[in-house]
Design a protein around this motif. Structure first.
Motif, PDB file in Angstrom:
ATOM      1  N   TRP A  50      40.356  45.087  47.912  1.00 34.42           N
ATOM      2  CA  TRP A  50      39.652  44.462  46.795  1.00 34.42           C
ATOM      3  C   TRP A  50      39.689  45.361  45.556  1.00 34.42           C
ATOM      4  O   TRP A  50      39.869  44.871  44.424  1.00 34.42           O
ATOM      5  CB  TRP A  50      38.208  44.155  47.169  1.00 34.42           C
ATOM      6  N   TYR A  74      34.292  37.943  44.960  1.00 33.37           N
ATOM      7  CA  TYR A  74      34.073  39.006  45.942  1.00 33.37           C
ATOM      8  C   TYR A  74      33.341  38.468  47.168  1.00 33.37           C
ATOM      9  O   TYR A  74      33.719  38.751  48.310  1.00 33.37           O
ATOM     10  CB  TYR A  74      33.275  40.141  45.294  1.00 33.37           C
ATOM     11  N   THR A  86      35.253  36.209  49.546  1.00 27.85           N
ATOM     12  CA  THR A  86      36.331  36.871  50.280  1.00 27.85           C
ATOM     13  C   THR A  86      35.734  37.605  51.466  1.00 27.85           C
ATOM     14  O   THR A  86      34.729  38.309  51.310  1.00 27.85           O
ATOM     15  CB  THR A  86      37.067  37.863  49.363  1.00 27.85           C
ATOM     16  N   VAL A  92      36.708  29.519  51.707  1.00 30.51           N
ATOM     17  CA  VAL A  92      37.166  30.893  51.915  1.00 30.51           C
ATOM     18  C   VAL A  92      38.654  30.914  52.237  1.00 30.51           C
ATOM     19  O   VAL A  92      39.392  31.795  51.788  1.00 30.51           O
ATOM     20  CB  VAL A  92      36.350  31.558  53.047  1.00 30.51           C
ATOM     21  N   ASN A 114      40.967  30.697  49.247  1.00 27.77           N
ATOM     22  CA  ASN A 114      41.012  31.911  48.444  1.00 27.77           C
ATOM     23  C   ASN A 114      42.294  32.674  48.772  1.00 27.77           C
ATOM     24  O   ASN A 114      42.493  33.096  49.917  1.00 27.77           O
ATOM     25  CB  ASN A 114      39.777  32.752  48.754  1.00 27.77           C
ATOM     26  N   LEU A 128      43.094  35.612  48.225  1.00 30.61           N
ATOM     27  CA  LEU A 128      42.845  36.989  48.639  1.00 30.61           C
ATOM     28  C   LEU A 128      42.461  37.091  50.109  1.00 30.61           C
ATOM     29  O   LEU A 128      42.568  38.173  50.698  1.00 30.61           O
ATOM     30  CB  LEU A 128      41.734  37.607  47.782  1.00 30.61           C
ATOM     31  N   THR A 129      42.014  36.001  50.704  1.00 31.88           N
ATOM     32  CA  THR A 129      41.558  36.043  52.096  1.00 31.88           C
ATOM     33  C   THR A 129      42.649  36.543  53.039  1.00 31.88           C
ATOM     34  O   THR A 129      42.415  37.477  53.818  1.00 31.88           O
ATOM     35  CB  THR A 129      41.032  34.670  52.535  1.00 31.88           C
ATOM     36  N   ILE A 167      43.417  40.358  52.153  1.00 30.62           N
ATOM     37  CA  ILE A 167      42.393  41.257  52.675  1.00 30.62           C
ATOM     38  C   ILE A 167      42.524  41.343  54.193  1.00 30.62           C
ATOM     39  O   ILE A 167      42.413  42.416  54.799  1.00 30.62           O
ATOM     40  CB  ILE A 167      40.989  40.758  52.293  1.00 30.62           C
TER      41      ILE A 167
END
Length: 261
Positions: free
Chosen positions: A77, A185, A188, A205, A208, A210-211, A214
């Protein structure tokens, strides 16, 4: 545009070095603050959530599992948010230089992106030292980290350049993105595993981008498992699209940037 960036490659590399030196030029700890800030934040979350609230990972009962899970997620992140926020503000912050010196303006987000990547590598090195303290050794899946770094950096750089250009014309952009990043944030799975999210909200979620990125960090650093390649299609496509659109958008808007600044 790409030829001009290549001609100024030495300017970019020397500026990255100068950026790293200048950010903490009068600090006693110097570059250590690049590492200490995210580590301290992860430590606070670990103490509060794992010790006070007794948060556990469903897949792993090891005492150090949750702190490692947090460190992996926070590292990914931090890379994304730092590249995004610094690229978003770089044109306004460097406006005096842009008016005095002739150089490709796209060098600026590349400089902050390169500086952020170096600090991220230093952070990962510090995290590996902490893993040794915990007695945790990442497995072969560690080779996935360069892919995760590349995809996160592409996503942060593309969005950062687009928002940076918009921020020059509409100064409310940075304020709105501060709130949006806080919301993103918590959307995630950094401080919580995705499987505890209620079914009716889990699709948010999962949408997203970024899920899975990450999750790639968490798989590589904690779980030692290979991610499903299908989950990386969406963030990869979005990262490529953002970078491509950022170059086109910047090229169209660059003649007016100096006039507005």
């Amino acid at each position: 545009m790409f030829e001009s960036l290549w001609r100024y490659r030495h300017f970019i590399s020397s500026s990255i070095k100068g950026d790293l030196q200048g950010r903490f030029v009068r600090s006693r700890f110097g570059g250590l603050w690049f590492i200490l800030h995210p580590l301290a934040q992860a430590l606070i979350f670990s103490l509060v959530l794992s010790e006070v609230l007794k948060a556990k990972l469903p897949e792993n009962d090891t005492p150090a599992a949750y702190p490692i899970y947090l460190l992996a997620g926070m590292a990914a992140w931090t890379l994304f948010s730092d590249i995004l926020t610094r690229s978003m503000n770089v044109f306004i912050e460097q406006a005096p230089i842009m008016k005095k010196i002739a150089f490709p303006r796209l060098c600026l987000p590349l400089i902050v992106g390169g500086s952020t990547l170096i600090t991220h590598l230093l952070l990962l090195a510090a995290i590996f030292v902490i893993f040794i303290f915990f007695g945790h050794a990442p497995g072969l899946t560690l080779i996935l980290l360069p892919l995760g770094i590349l995809l996160i950096a592409a996503l942060g750089f593309g969005l950062g350049v687009i928002l940076g250009v918009i921020n020059v014309f509409i100064r409310d952009t940075a304020q709105v993105m501060t709130i949006a990043l806080q919301l993103l944030y918590w959307m995630t799975p950094i401080v919580y595993p995705i499987n505890i999210v209620p079914e009716q909200y889990r699709f948010i979620v999962e949408l997203n981008p970024l899920t899975p990125l990450i999750g790639l960090y968490q798989d590589a650093l904690l779980f030692d498992r290979w991610p499903d390649p299908a989950t990386l299609i969406w963030p990869t496509a979005l990262g490529i699209l953002c970078v491509a659109f950022a170059f086109v958008f910047f090229r169209r808007a660059s003649p007016e940037l100096l006039d507005v600044l």
